[in-house]
Scaffold this active site. Structure first.
Site, PDB file in Angstrom:
ATOM      1  N   GLY A 181      20.725   1.632  23.253  1.00  0.00           N
ATOM      2  CA  GLY A 181      21.443   2.803  22.750  1.00  0.00           C
ATOM      3  C   GLY A 181      22.732   3.076  23.494  1.00  0.00           C
ATOM      4  N   ALA A 182      23.604   2.044  23.580  1.00  0.00           N
ATOM      5  CA  ALA A 182      24.895   2.271  24.250  1.00  0.00           C
ATOM      6  C   ALA A 182      26.010   2.422  23.226  1.00  0.00           C
ATOM      7  CB  ALA A 182      25.186   1.141  25.223  1.00  0.00           C
ATOM      8  N   SER A 194      13.911  13.395  30.456  1.00  0.00           N
ATOM      9  CA  SER A 194      14.624  14.670  30.363  1.00  0.00           C
ATOM     10  C   SER A 194      13.841  15.728  31.130  1.00  0.00           C
ATOM     11  CB  SER A 194      14.727  15.074  28.888  1.00  0.00           C
ATOM     12  OG  SER A 194      15.065  16.442  28.786  1.00  0.00           O
ATOM     13  N   GLY A 196      27.296   8.409  23.419  1.00  0.00           N
ATOM     14  CA  GLY A 196      26.802   9.310  24.460  1.00  0.00           C
ATOM     15  C   GLY A 196      26.645   8.705  25.849  1.00  0.00           C
ATOM     16  N   ILE A 197      25.512   9.014  26.447  1.00  0.00           N
ATOM     17  CA  ILE A 197      25.251   8.663  27.848  1.00  0.00           C
ATOM     18  C   ILE A 197      25.149   7.140  28.031  1.00  0.00           C
ATOM     19  CG2 ILE A 197      23.455   8.873  29.638  1.00  0.00           C
ATOM     20  CD1 ILE A 197      22.977  11.760  28.242  1.00  0.00           C
ATOM     21  N   GLY A 198      24.550   6.465  27.044  1.00  0.00           N
ATOM     22  CA  GLY A 198      24.401   5.005  27.136  1.00  0.00           C
ATOM     23  C   GLY A 198      25.756   4.321  27.158  1.00  0.00           C
ATOM     24  N   TYR A 216       9.744  15.905  20.914  1.00  0.00           N
ATOM     25  CA  TYR A 216      10.710  15.429  21.926  1.00  0.00           C
ATOM     26  C   TYR A 216      10.146  15.633  23.332  1.00  0.00           C
ATOM     27  CZ  TYR A 216      15.206  14.777  24.294  1.00  0.00           C
ATOM     28  OH  TYR A 216      16.219  14.317  25.114  1.00  0.00           O
TER      29      TYR A 216
HETATM   30  N1  LIG Z   1      22.351  14.742  25.869  1.00  0.00           N
HETATM   31  C1  LIG Z   1      21.488  15.428  26.589  1.00  0.00           C
HETATM   32  O1  LIG Z   1      21.677  16.641  26.841  1.00  0.00           O
HETATM   33  C2  LIG Z   1      20.268  14.777  27.125  1.00  0.00           C
HETATM   34  C3  LIG Z   1      19.452  15.489  28.015  1.00  0.00           C
HETATM   35  C4  LIG Z   1      18.317  14.877  28.527  1.00  0.00           C
HETATM   36  C5  LIG Z   1      17.997  13.585  28.149  1.00  0.00           C
HETATM   37  N2  LIG Z   1      18.798  12.914  27.271  1.00  0.00           N
HETATM   38  C6  LIG Z   1      18.416  11.546  26.895  1.00  0.00           C
HETATM   39  O2  LIG Z   1      19.514  10.679  27.128  1.00  0.00           O
HETATM   40  C7  LIG Z   1      19.377   9.519  26.284  1.00  0.00           C
HETATM   41  C8  LIG Z   1      20.700   9.220  25.588  1.00  0.00           C
HETATM   42  O3  LIG Z   1      20.955  10.268  24.666  1.00  0.00           O
HETATM   43  P1  LIG Z   1      22.395  10.824  24.316  1.00  0.00           P
HETATM   44  O4  LIG Z   1      22.396  12.251  24.672  1.00  0.00           O
HETATM   45  O5  LIG Z   1      23.447   9.915  24.851  1.00  0.00           O
HETATM   46  O6  LIG Z   1      22.325  10.756  22.713  1.00  0.00           O
HETATM   47  P2  LIG Z   1      23.169   9.963  21.616  1.00  0.00           P
HETATM   48  O7  LIG Z   1      24.629  10.130  21.858  1.00  0.00           O
HETATM   49  O8  LIG Z   1      22.608  10.419  20.316  1.00  0.00           O
HETATM   50  O9  LIG Z   1      22.780   8.437  21.889  1.00  0.00           O
HETATM   51  C9  LIG Z   1      21.533   7.925  21.520  1.00  0.00           C
HETATM   52  C10 LIG Z   1      21.596   6.424  21.426  1.00  0.00           C
HETATM   53  O10 LIG Z   1      20.296   5.956  20.970  1.00  0.00           O
HETATM   54  C11 LIG Z   1      20.492   5.142  19.804  1.00  0.00           C
HETATM   55  N3  LIG Z   1      19.353   5.232  18.888  1.00  0.00           N
HETATM   56  C12 LIG Z   1      18.764   6.354  18.379  1.00  0.00           C
HETATM   57  N4  LIG Z   1      17.784   6.015  17.533  1.00  0.00           N
HETATM   58  C13 LIG Z   1      17.751   4.661  17.479  1.00  0.00           C
HETATM   59  C14 LIG Z   1      16.969   3.717  16.750  1.00  0.00           C
HETATM   60  N5  LIG Z   1      16.030   4.086  15.892  1.00  0.00           N
HETATM   61  N6  LIG Z   1      17.217   2.410  16.935  1.00  0.00           N
HETATM   62  C15 LIG Z   1      18.186   1.998  17.780  1.00  0.00           C
HETATM   63  N7  LIG Z   1      18.965   2.840  18.489  1.00  0.00           N
HETATM   64  C16 LIG Z   1      18.752   4.160  18.343  1.00  0.00           C
HETATM   65  C17 LIG Z   1      21.742   5.704  19.148  1.00  0.00           C
HETATM   66  O11 LIG Z   1      22.270   4.763  18.231  1.00  0.00           O
HETATM   67  P3  LIG Z   1      23.335   5.207  17.081  1.00  0.00           P
HETATM   68  O12 LIG Z   1      24.666   5.225  17.766  1.00  0.00           O
HETATM   69  O13 LIG Z   1      23.202   4.142  16.068  1.00  0.00           O
HETATM   70  O14 LIG Z   1      22.914   6.572  16.604  1.00  0.00           O
HETATM   71  C18 LIG Z   1      22.607   5.938  20.385  1.00  0.00           C
HETATM   72  O15 LIG Z   1      23.181   4.728  20.822  1.00  0.00           O
HETATM   73  C19 LIG Z   1      18.229   9.842  25.308  1.00  0.00           C
HETATM   74  O16 LIG Z   1      17.053   9.219  25.747  1.00  0.00           O
HETATM   75  C20 LIG Z   1      18.093  11.357  25.433  1.00  0.00           C
HETATM   76  O17 LIG Z   1      16.804  11.812  25.114  1.00  0.00           O
HETATM   77  C21 LIG Z   1      19.922  13.474  26.751  1.00  0.00           C
END
Ligand SMILES: NC(=O)c1ccc[n+]([C@@H]2O[C@H](COP(=O)([O-])OP(=O)(O)OC[C@H]3O[C@@H](n4cnc5c(N)ncnc54)[C@H](OP(=O)(O)O)[C@@H]3O)[C@@H](O)[C@H]2O)c1
Length: 292
Positions: A19-20, A148, A23-25, A173
């Protein structure tokens, strides 16, 4: 005289990040690429993946960047990813299980499993299992699972792991994030003395696409109360991947780059073992000789 271990440096290390594409990835991939790591990331949307690759290469000035297609809601797709990865690379030093989602309504994965449980947790479990042989061969190596702070609100109900009775998106979640902490701690116990560490990262509340399913008013409220940038959110993951100081640390939960106590439930060893055994049942068709 005891031989001193060489200092850990990320330069030249092979890192796989799920998931890069946003966002964070993505922020993690860019920073690690800047520091000289070889970056391989997963993507379900190949067009998006190509654009992101250009961005990572441009911002890091590192051409050693590649992506593999993977739909993390499909166990078959995860198996293919692991096979393709092993065919192409002979080492894996850092596995960052980062991808995650939040779904307002109950949906099923390609395998008929509740989607949040499948993508946030089960995908991490299976991918790690399938790559463990390579991680051990490449030791010292690291697994880092993104959870999280919200895992503290989670509860593992073995009678209804997939929330068939009363689905609630937040609950799904929270539970998936607790499952990650339990799993990673159990993994660390099983990996003792292998040279492979396993830790958990909490990024902090970051403004990313993960909140896309939230009603816009709630989204605005979250972002109003001081959400950080994805780059700031990536700092804990980056620290866990890069730092020499964490070389001998395993089974810990990191928030803001520091070891932090996770929820009481996450220390329940019996619960972790039970979850592990149930997870094996879910993925058993896809693992041959599980190494843990
Ligand atoms: N943001 C926050 O406040 C926060 C807080 C605590 C923990 N986290 C954790 O941090 C991690 C990264 O999240 P983020 O905030 O950076 O969110 P994000 O921007 O939505 O990124 C999520 C990534 O996961 C990929 N993904 C989602 N569903 C998928 C699937 N079915 N198959 C393949 N790839 C998939 C997305 O791909 P697409 O680009 O194709 O959608 C995207 O690359 C997650 O585990 C999240 O729970 C985030």
């Amino acid at each position: 005289m005891e031989k001193r271990k060489p200092k850990w440096t990320i330069e030249g290390k092979t890192c796989l990040i799920t998931g890069a594409t946003s966002g964070i990835g993505k922020a993690t991939a860019i920073e690690l690429a800047k520091r000289g790591a070889r970056i391989i990331y997963t993507a379900r949307d190949l067009e998006k993946a190509k654009i992101v690759k250009e961005e990572i290469v441009l911002k890091s000035q590192n051409n050693d960047v590649e992506f593999f297609e993977c739909e993390l809601s499909s166990l078959e797709s995860i198996k293919k990813l692991a096979e393709n990865f092993k065919k192409r690379y002979s080492a894996l030093h850092v596995l960052i299980n980062n991808a995650g989602l939040w779904e307002a309504h109950r949906k099923l994965s390609k395998d008929g499993i509740e989607l949040t449980f499948a993508v946030n947790y089960l995908a991490q479990f299976l991918l790690t299992d399938l790559l463990l042989g390579l991680l051990k061969k490449s030791a010292p190596s690291r697994v880092m699972n993104v959870s999280s702070e919200l895992h503290r609100k989670g509860k593992i109900n073995f009678d209804d792991l997939e929330l068939k009775k009363h689905y609630n998106g937040m609950k799904a979640y929270y539970n998936s994030k607790l499952a990650i902490v339990l799993f990673t701690k159990e993994l660390a116990r099983r990996l003792q003395d292998t040279g492979v560490t396993a830790n958990i990262a909490h990024p902090g509340l970051a403004k990313t696409d993960i909140y896309r399913a939230l009603p816009s008013i709630e989204k605005k409220l979250i972002f109003l109360f001081g959400a950080i940038t994805p780059e700031e959110g990536a700092k804990t993951s980056i620290c866990l991947a890069m730092s020499d100081e964490v070389s001998n640390i395993s089974g810990e939960y990191f928030a803001r780059g520091k070891i932090t106590k996770s929820s009481d439930e996450s220390y329940d060893i019996e619960e972790a073992k039970k979850l592990w055994n149930i997870s094996i049942e879910y993925v058993k068709k896809y693992i041959e000789n599980s190494e843990v």
